[in-house]
Scaffold this motif. Structure first.
Motif, short mmCIF file in Angstrom:
data_model
loop_
_atom_site.label_atom_id
_atom_site.label_comp_id
_atom_site.label_asym_id
_atom_site.label_seq_id
_atom_site.Cartn_x
_atom_site.Cartn_y
_atom_site.Cartn_z
N SER A 102 0.83 -1.21 0.00
CA SER A 102 0.00 0.00 0.00
C SER A 102 0.86 1.25 0.00
N ILE A 103 1.98 1.24 0.78
CA ILE A 103 2.85 2.41 0.83
C ILE A 103 3.50 2.65 -0.53
N TRP A 104 3.76 1.57 -1.29
CA TRP A 104 4.37 1.73 -2.63
C TRP A 104 3.46 2.55 -3.54
N TYR A 105 2.13 2.30 -3.44
CA TYR A 105 1.20 3.09 -4.25
C TYR A 105 1.23 4.56 -3.83
N ALA A 106 1.30 4.80 -2.51
CA ALA A 106 1.34 6.18 -2.04
C ALA A 106 2.62 6.88 -2.50
N PHE A 107 3.76 6.18 -2.47
CA PHE A 107 5.03 6.78 -2.88
C PHE A 107 5.01 7.11 -4.37
N THR A 108 4.55 6.17 -5.21
CA THR A 108 4.51 6.42 -6.65
C THR A 108 3.51 7.52 -7.01
N ALA A 109 2.47 7.68 -6.17
CA ALA A 109 1.51 8.76 -6.43
C ALA A 109 2.14 10.12 -6.22
N LEU A 110 3.09 10.21 -5.29
CA LEU A 110 3.78 11.49 -5.03
C LEU A 110 4.84 11.79 -6.08
N ASP A 111 5.21 10.78 -6.89
CA ASP A 111 6.22 10.98 -7.94
C ASP A 111 5.52 11.57 -9.17
N ARG A 112 5.39 12.86 -9.20
CA ARG A 112 4.65 13.50 -10.28
C ARG A 112 5.37 13.38 -11.62
N GLY A 113 6.68 13.54 -11.61
CA GLY A 113 7.42 13.50 -12.87
C GLY A 113 7.82 12.11 -13.32
N LYS A 114 7.39 11.05 -12.59
CA LYS A 114 7.71 9.66 -12.92
C LYS A 114 9.22 9.45 -13.08
N SER A 115 9.96 10.12 -12.21
CA SER A 115 11.42 9.98 -12.23
C SER A 115 11.91 8.98 -11.21
N LYS A 171 -6.78 -1.35 9.89
CA LYS A 171 -6.35 -1.65 8.51
C LYS A 171 -7.06 -0.76 7.51
N GLU A 172 -8.34 -0.56 7.74
CA GLU A 172 -9.12 0.20 6.76
C GLU A 172 -8.66 1.66 6.72
N THR A 173 -8.33 2.24 7.88
CA THR A 173 -7.85 3.63 7.91
C THR A 173 -6.52 3.76 7.18
N PHE A 174 -5.63 2.80 7.42
CA PHE A 174 -4.33 2.82 6.75
C PHE A 174 -4.49 2.68 5.23
N ASN A 175 -5.33 1.72 4.80
CA ASN A 175 -5.52 1.51 3.37
C ASN A 175 -6.20 2.72 2.71
N GLU A 176 -7.13 3.35 3.42
CA GLU A 176 -7.80 4.53 2.86
C GLU A 176 -6.82 5.68 2.65
N LEU A 177 -5.84 5.82 3.53
CA LEU A 177 -4.81 6.84 3.36
C LEU A 177 -4.03 6.62 2.07
N CYS A 178 -3.55 5.41 1.87
CA CYS A 178 -2.75 5.10 0.66
C CYS A 178 -3.62 5.16 -0.59
N TRP A 179 -4.90 4.70 -0.48
CA TRP A 179 -5.80 4.71 -1.64
C TRP A 179 -6.11 6.15 -2.06
N THR A 180 -6.31 7.00 -1.10
CA THR A 180 -6.64 8.39 -1.42
C THR A 180 -5.51 9.03 -2.22
N LEU A 181 -4.25 8.77 -1.83
CA LEU A 181 -3.12 9.35 -2.54
C LEU A 181 -2.99 8.81 -3.96
N THR A 182 -3.13 7.49 -4.11
CA THR A 182 -2.91 6.91 -5.44
C THR A 182 -4.11 7.08 -6.35
N ALA A 183 -5.35 7.04 -5.79
CA ALA A 183 -6.54 7.17 -6.64
C ALA A 183 -6.64 8.58 -7.21
N ARG A 184 -6.19 9.58 -6.47
CA ARG A 184 -6.24 10.95 -6.96
C ARG A 184 -5.43 11.11 -8.24
N LYS A 185 -4.39 10.33 -8.40
CA LYS A 185 -3.53 10.44 -9.58
C LYS A 185 -3.88 9.42 -10.67
#
Length: 617
Positions: free
Chosen positions: A10-23, A87-101
């Protein structure tokens, strides 16, 4: 899959969501906010000073995923504890970051909403492979879709459509990302004929079972420990805990029942107006519960018993164990495929070597054919030269043939006399051969008679020896029992009778031997007579003989005699055989003297006398 690997997906999705330039890198300020949010969601106490110092702005620039991993492991993942966070709170945090992108809901009427998309994302993370970027293989996609439809009471019938989808898109490589999976679900091709409401219930059921580890849930009546009254509660069975709430929205938790290896579950008799009772006995308290019907009571008791057994054996829940088993089977299949590919590569190399060897053989064959054509050309030239030489020799031979014809005409007259003499010699030879055959047969018969005579003499000698041995035994043991003496007497009589029969046979064979000797002597005399006649005719034919000479003195056309001169010396009476001279007949070597046969007969007579003496003794 351990807790660390589950959180890292789940954290991997959040990290890649913050990588705007895909670098592959994220700024430190964003990582500081992400880390603080993870501390809060995972309920991990942290030191804000350490967080600020670690992500302090400097000239190092953004941080890659590999650079962020040491801090993530040390301060977050290693401190996270299962059951200590939601678990659901943690997953919702990571989902919110990755789903936005990455996630854009379908504008048309979609089968799933935002909540269902979140739960499908969580299910995807649970069933995905432990490699990045995260993908879910075809086998797990089939398992999840069947799970969703089974929860709705329906059967999933689109496995062939899914296989066709992977076949038509070879870039997928039998695996999909979470966004491709959500697109497949929203398209509705693989979810017919499920309705939106039933499919949402199926997703909710699978999410609770696989992600939240909910083994059983539902309303039951619980008897209080103080007031002893019955109150309806919403119960949720997880891995080793039973939680009960006021209702199914799970907002107000009223308590929990901890399960361990000493926990006991047993059915109870109906009482207090309640039916389908059962009791959960822990080390601290006994909980009396009432299910809605007998089937639900049996389901709850079986689920609790399984949870207690897994807790006692320190095993994960069944769905996690099944996932690990499926992954192990896939790894084994991949290993077998890799081994097969290696074998195929080896076979390809061997085939390539064989093709190279065949190419070498083909080249060698072409070289050999070229050499052969070159040799054939030289042989053709040699054959033409030889034909010319042979033509000259043929012309010379034709001339010689004319001269020979003249000579042949002169020799034909002489050949007539020679043919008559040869016919006479052939007649003599046939007579001699017949006489020799008669003599050979007579000698064969005589030899057979002598062999039979010798065999009978030997048998008679053996019988006489046995008889003498038996008599000597009787003479040496006069005190033998009467039965033994009678037995020995019978044996002696039998031996004596056998000896008499052998003597009788030997006399008959002796007569046969005498007849064979007579026949052999007659044959020998006949052979001698034919030899004398043949010797008289075998005179050398000298050159220049004419038909005016004696009839038996015919000359050869080659100038020397067709028969060599006969040099026959006086007969040596002491020799058993006569050596053939140059002029003797080829059949003359068969003449032998009668001395050997006479000496053999004398030997047989001496043996007979010896046997008579032995019998008399």
């Amino acid at each position: 899959m351990d807790l660390k690997s589950e959180l890292l997906k789940s954290i991997w999705y959040a990290f890649t969501a913050l990588d705007r330039g895909k670098s592959g890198k994220v700024s430190k300020s964003q990582l500081k906010v992400l880390s603080h949010s993870l501390y809060t969601a995972l309920n991990i106490p942290h030191d804000p000073t350490v967080l600020e110092d670690h992500f302090r702005d400097d000239n190092d620039g953004p941080v890659s995923s590999q650079g962020y991993m040491p801090y993530l492991n040390k301060y977050i993942l290693d401190k996270a504890q299962d059951g200590n966070y939601d678990k659901e709170t943690f997953n919702e945090l990571c989902w919110t970051l990755t789903a936005r992108k990455n996630y854009t809901p379908s504008k048309s009427q979609s089968l799933i909403g935002a909540r269902e998309a979140f739960m499908l994302w969580c299910l995807f993370n649970f069933l995905s492979e432990d490699r990045y970027p995260l993908v879910m293989v075809q086998e797990e996609v089939v398992y999840l879709l069947r799970k969703l439809f089974t929860a709705t009471g329906q059967e999933w019938l689109h496995e062939e459509d899914l296989s066709d989808h992977f076949t038509q898109n070879p870039t997928l490589e039998r695996a999909v990302t979470v966004w491709q999976f959500l697109d497949m679900i929203e398209s509705g091709k693989l979810t017919k004929p499920a309705s939106k409401e039933s499919f949402a219930l199926g997703i909710q059921s699978a999410y609770e079972e696989l992600v939240l580890d909910v083994a059983q849930k539902g309303y039951m009546w619980k008897k209080g420990i103080v007031r002893r009254n019955w109150i309806e509660r919403w119960f949720v069975l997880k891995a080793c805990t039973i939680l009960y709430y006021v209702n199914e929205d799970l907002k107000e938790e009223k308590g929990e029942i901890q399960l361990d290896k000493d926990t006991v579950v047993e059915a109870l008799q109906d009482k207090d107006g309640k039916r389908c009772l059962f009791c959960i006995k822990t080390a601290n308290r006994a909980y009396e519960l009432s299910a809605s019907d007998t089937k639900r009571r049996q389901e709850w008791m079986e689920s609790i018993t399984i949870a207690i057994g897994l807790q006692a054996e320190n095993k994960p829940p069944l769905h996690r164990e099944q996932k690990a088993r499926r992954r192990e089977h896939r790894q084994q299949a991949a290993q077998r495929r890799e081994e097969e590919e290696q074998c195929l590569a080896v076979l390809q190399q061997e085939k390539q070597k064989q093709l190279q060897e065949l190419e070498k053989l083909r080249q060698a064959q072409e070289d050999a054919q070229a050499i052969w054509h070159n040799k054939e050309f030289h042989w053709t030239e040699q054959q033409e030269e030889m034909e010319q030489v042979l033509q000259k020799q043929l012309h010379q031979a034709q001339e010689d043939n004319l001269h020979l014809q003249l000579e042949v005409e002169q020799k034909e007259v002489e050949a007539g006399f020679q043919r008559r003499r040869i016919q006479e010699l052939e007649r003599m030879q046939r007579g001699l051969e017949q006489a020799l055959e008669v003599e050979i047969q007579a000698r064969t018969s005589e030899h057979a008679a002598r062999s039979a005579q010798a065999r009978l003499l030997q048998e008679e000698e053996e019988k006489l020896r046995e008889l003498m041995s038996l008599k000597s035994e009787q003479d040496l043991n006069p005190l033998l029992w009467q039965e033994e003496r009678q037995q020995m007497t019978h044996e002696a009589q039998a031996l004596q009778q056998a000896v008499d029969e052998l003597r009788k046979d030997r006399r008959h064979h002796k007569q046969d031997l005498a007849a064979a000797k007579t026949k052999r002597r007659q044959a020998s005399r006949c052979v001698k007579q034919w030899n004398v006649q043949l010797t008289r005719l075998m005179q050398p034919i000298g050159p220049g003989a004419t038909h005016g000479k004696q009839r038996g003195n015919v000359m050869s056309h080659r100038g020397d005699g067709i028969f060599l001169p006969t040099n026959r010396g006086p007969k040596d009476p002491h020799h058993k055989t006569r050596t053939r001279g140059k002029g003797d007949s080829p059949m003359g070597s068969t003449q032998v003297s009668d001395d050997s046969s006479e000496s053999d007969s004398d030997d047989y007579e001496n043996v007979e006398e010896y046997l008579k003496n032995v019998s008399l003794k």
